[in-house]
Scaffold this active site. Structure first.
Site, PDB file in Angstrom:
ATOM      1  N   SER A 142      42.054  45.155  36.825  1.00 32.49           N
ATOM      2  CA  SER A 142      40.725  44.590  36.583  1.00 32.49           C
ATOM      3  C   SER A 142      40.841  43.367  35.674  1.00 32.49           C
ATOM      4  O   SER A 142      41.887  43.117  35.078  1.00 32.49           O
ATOM      5  CB  SER A 142      39.836  45.627  35.924  1.00 32.49           C
ATOM      6  OG  SER A 142      40.288  45.846  34.600  1.00 32.49           O
ATOM      7  N   LYS A 143      39.733  42.653  35.578  1.00 34.64           N
ATOM      8  CA  LYS A 143      39.705  41.492  34.699  1.00 34.64           C
ATOM      9  C   LYS A 143      39.978  41.919  33.256  1.00 34.64           C
ATOM     10  O   LYS A 143      40.634  41.218  32.511  1.00 34.64           O
ATOM     11  CB  LYS A 143      38.337  40.819  34.814  1.00 34.64           C
ATOM     12  CG  LYS A 143      38.165  39.665  33.854  1.00 34.64           C
ATOM     13  CD  LYS A 143      36.985  38.816  34.202  1.00 34.64           C
ATOM     14  CE  LYS A 143      36.336  38.201  32.970  1.00 34.64           C
ATOM     15  NZ  LYS A 143      37.242  37.789  31.911  1.00 34.64           N
ATOM     16  N   ARG A 144      39.484  43.133  32.919  1.00 37.37           N
ATOM     17  CA  ARG A 144      39.711  43.643  31.563  1.00 37.37           C
ATOM     18  C   ARG A 144      41.192  43.789  31.242  1.00 37.37           C
ATOM     19  O   ARG A 144      41.632  43.525  30.127  1.00 37.37           O
ATOM     20  CB  ARG A 144      39.012  44.993  31.381  1.00 37.37           C
ATOM     21  CG  ARG A 144      37.533  44.902  31.136  1.00 37.37           C
ATOM     22  CD  ARG A 144      37.109  45.787  29.966  1.00 37.37           C
ATOM     23  NE  ARG A 144      37.588  47.150  30.117  1.00 37.37           N
ATOM     24  CZ  ARG A 144      36.991  48.074  30.866  1.00 37.37           C
ATOM     25  NH1 ARG A 144      35.889  47.767  31.527  1.00 37.37           N
ATOM     26  NH2 ARG A 144      37.490  49.283  30.951  1.00 37.37           N
TER      27      ARG A 144
END
Ligand code: GLU
Length: 504
Positions: A260-262
């Site tokens: 994910s972007k996280r």
């Protein structure tokens, strides 16, 4: 029997920056199409106006361009099946929705969102399907007259697909083999909404794949659960289904789960091809391009995340990838996103580029540091330091001393290398260098080393002090390679400055 022409499509929804997993999907489609001499289409699936993000389509096109993934047909290019933006194809979908309604393969449902919610709250694991649809408000449960009146009065409705119960639906997947799903677990998916006169993803997606003569649907694993419904829809229309291939997920570098972007933010790497500014929040997300990646390196890195050529070869050009790619060699299980490997690829591609090309990429970086330099000089410098970097911008760290004389001298090095006898030795060295006509690295080295030997100086002592005077610290390539590029005047001037400024 003549083989069907290979036609694949990349069909992103313009809901924000294109995730790196989406880029890999586009790449695999492209490799497959080009290997078979087929066509690569770009279709924009923008039927969900709620999630539409302005600029996302342009971002997708710019990303593919940067990476060298060429589109033969579609948005931005045109083609025989235009328009390729689904929001511009409303009338087409309406016709096919009506076709299913007339054939009794779909029905109209009036249940409001509130009613649906109340039903869900009352019945555990409620699913709108053959076992429940009679109890709901739709054209199968209500009298015909009431259905007509409701439609005529302008009440909003949806069209649902009528899934026949208890049937094994087979999806033949080129990566996963035969995937069998019982239709009892499928719900009567909404295909169309009167409120915005637009179809949902499922209907638009399969109608377009059919009309655009798509032969292979190659997409991310997250779409596998939709495939049985798509198979049933093709059958309901009496159309031949394209072949399916669902690609493995890209996983977090550490632990389990989807990348994910996280994860990127947490571990410090981009998950988008280009930098993206969210038009609503203004939040800026980093991109591979801006982080200093070469597009060839990103392509090579992504190609090997979920596929391998079956050999040890890791460095592969786009041409080689096109030649060797195969869906059969794609893995079923997810691919860990190994960001360090991405850096390694970038390092390798920098080494493979000509110095002239690297110089062209480095010159704008130099400008940002206020340095104007001759291309020839930059090329010579790049040749000396490129093996030390993973990114073009790191060339500055490795070579700034070529462009700017040291303003200060590393204290630790001064303490260790600048001895009582050093100023006198350096002053003499400056004289020796001044007398050299051919200032090539080899000639300087020969003469200086002879002078050191003749005077019985300590070679290391002189050379380390020399480096400190020229570079300001104890780093950099071979000393005489540096001074050959700096030239006699600059070299001698730096020695004098060091002698004048470094206190013993
Ligand atoms: N619009 C879908 C997406 O955003 C397309 C899925 C498919 O390729 O069928 O990925």
């Amino acid at each position: 029997m003549s083989e069907k022409r290979v036609r694949v499509r990349f069909a992103p929804s313009p809901t924000g920056a294109l995730h790196i997993g989406g880029v890999r999907t586009a790449l695999y489609n492209y490799l497959f199409a080009k290997q078979h001499g087929g066509d690569m289409l770009l279709r924009i699936e923008d039927t969900d106006s709620q999630r539409f993000v302005p600029g996302a389509e342009e971002y997708i096109i710019e990303s593919l361009n940067w990476l060298g993934i060429k589109i033969d047909e579609g948005v931005g290019v045109g083609g025989p099946h235009a328009p390729y933006r689904q929001s511009e194809r409303r009338d087409i979908y309406k016709k096919y929705v009506n076709q299913l309604l007339e054939a009794g393969k779909a029905y109209i449902a009036f249940d409001t969102p509130d009613e649906l919610e109340a039903t869900r709250a009352g019945i555990a694991n409620f699913q709108y399907d053959a076992s429940t649809r009679e109890g709901m408000r739709n054209s199968l449960s209500l009298p015909t007259k009431e259905v007509e009146d409701l439609i005529n009065s302008g009440v909003q409705y949806v069209v649902r697909f009528k899934v026949e119960p208890n049937e094994d639906v087979v999806v033949n997947d080129l990566i996963r083999g035969e995937v069998v799903i019982n239709s009892n677990i499928l719900d009567d998916k909404v295909l169309y909404k009167s409120a915005d006169e637009l179809p949902t993803y499922h209907l638009a997606n399969i109608v377009d794949d059919h009309l655009m003569e798509v032969s292979h649907v190659i997409r991310g694993e997250e779409w596998l659960p939709s495939a049985p419904l798509h198979v049933l829809l093709y059958r309901a229309f009496g159309w031949e289904s394209p072949a399916f291939a669902h690609l493995p997920l890209l996983l977090k570098p550490d632990g389990n789960g989807k990348l994910s972007k996280r994860d990127g933010d947490r571990l410090g790497f981009p998950v988008f091809p280009l930098q993206f500014t969210d038009p609503k929040t203004g939040a800026v997300s980093s991109g591979y391009r801006e982080a200093g990646y070469l597009p060839e390196a990103v392509i090579n890195f992504l190609a090997l995340l979920g596929w391998n050529p079956g050999t040890d070869q890791e460095i592969m050009s786009m041409e080689e990838l096109i030649k060797d790619f195969s869906l059969e060699r794609c893995s079923k299980s997810g691919a860990k996103f190994d960001y360090e490997k991405g850096k390694w690829f970038n390092h390798k591609y920098i080494q493979m580029k000509d110095n002239s090309e690297i110089a062209d990429l480095f010159i704008p970086v130099l400008k940002d540091y206020g340095v104007e330099a001759q291309k020839e000089t930059v090329e010579a410098i790049v040749a000396l330091v490129k093996e030390r970097v993973n990114f073009i911008k790191e060339l500055w760290e490795q070579s700034s001393f070529f462009f700017k004389a040291p303003k200060s001298y590393d204290e630790k090095v001064v303490k260790k290398r600048w001895k009582a006898e050093t100023p006198e030795q350096m002053t003499k060295l400056a004289e020796v260098l001044t007398a050299i006509d051919d200032f090539s690295a080899e000639n300087q080295e020969r003469i200086v080393k002879q002078w050191i030997a003749d005077n019985e100086y300590n070679l290391g002592g002189v050379m380390n002090a020399f480096r400190l005077a020229i570079v300001g610290e104890s780093k950099g390539p071979h000393m005489f390679d540096i001074t050959a590029i700096l030239g006699k005047e600059e070299t001698v001037a730096r020695i004098k400055t060091a002698v004048d400024t470094i206190a013993i």
